[in-house]
Scaffold this motif. Sequence first.
Motif, mmCIF file in Angstrom:
data_model
loop_
_atom_site.group_PDB
_atom_site.id
_atom_site.type_symbol
_atom_site.label_atom_id
_atom_site.label_comp_id
_atom_site.label_asym_id
_atom_site.label_seq_id
_atom_site.Cartn_x
_atom_site.Cartn_y
_atom_site.Cartn_z
ATOM 1 N N ILE A 52 0.822 -1.221 0.000
ATOM 2 C CA ILE A 52 0.000 0.000 0.000
ATOM 3 C C ILE A 52 0.850 1.263 0.000
ATOM 4 O O ILE A 52 0.607 2.190 -0.777
ATOM 5 C CB ILE A 52 -0.939 0.028 1.237
ATOM 6 C CG1 ILE A 52 -1.949 -1.121 1.165
ATOM 7 C CG2 ILE A 52 -1.679 1.361 1.334
ATOM 8 C CD1 ILE A 52 -2.712 -1.359 2.474
ATOM 9 N N LYS A 79 -5.348 7.492 4.549
ATOM 10 C CA LYS A 79 -4.191 6.599 4.643
ATOM 11 C C LYS A 79 -4.177 5.878 5.992
ATOM 12 O O LYS A 79 -3.815 4.705 6.072
ATOM 13 C CB LYS A 79 -2.886 7.372 4.426
ATOM 14 C CG LYS A 79 -2.720 7.796 2.973
ATOM 15 C CD LYS A 79 -1.458 8.577 2.739
ATOM 16 C CE LYS A 79 -1.344 8.921 1.243
ATOM 17 N NZ LYS A 79 -0.284 9.863 0.977
ATOM 18 N N SER A 82 -6.542 3.054 5.731
ATOM 19 C CA SER A 82 -5.947 1.947 4.959
ATOM 20 C C SER A 82 -5.018 1.113 5.833
ATOM 21 O O SER A 82 -5.028 -0.119 5.773
ATOM 22 C CB SER A 82 -5.145 2.470 3.764
ATOM 23 O OG SER A 82 -5.974 3.181 2.886
#
Length: 199
Positions: A52, A79, A82
Amino acid sequence: MLKVGLTGGIGSGKSEVSRRLAARGAMVIDADMIAREVVEPGTEGLERIVAIFGPDVLREDGSLDRGRLGSIVFADSEKLASLNAVVHPLVGERVAELQSQADEDAIVVYDVPLLVENNLAPMYDVVVVVDAADETRAGRLLTLRGMTEADVRARIAAQASREERLRAADVVVPNEGSLEELEARVEALWADLAARAKA
């Protein structure tokens, strides 16, 4: 088994309370420590993080550069989401494994920094919040951890507010003073938890 959710904002002294409860006989399950375990070199967790965020989040030795990753995710909520989507399920599996090893009459303390943010309070019999003013916490982070002011502000902003944490608390442990004062408060907390465990 009494399940205790222990939380507090960064710099509140939650880890100190956790250590002192462990010394009194609590089984402590540290979510941060487990979060480190599940992203060690060679793990599926680290592999997925690199997929990622790219190889820039690795140190030369192949381990996760937590500081660099932190500065990326704490400045960007998407982010951070994630990262959490990778780490949280892996942490959950490991926590369940550890919990299954606890004695029936154990006081199990789950040291969970983001308990409020992730709406985890219903998972515990009692939620304990270690509380200190934002200014106190910021001062500790600047002096004791050597963080920059920008980092401190970003970390505090990324967490639940003090008010949100206090609303979730069954028990509050104030930690504005000395370690001696904290020791007395932990002693009182332990007596409270022991009584709840027997009830």
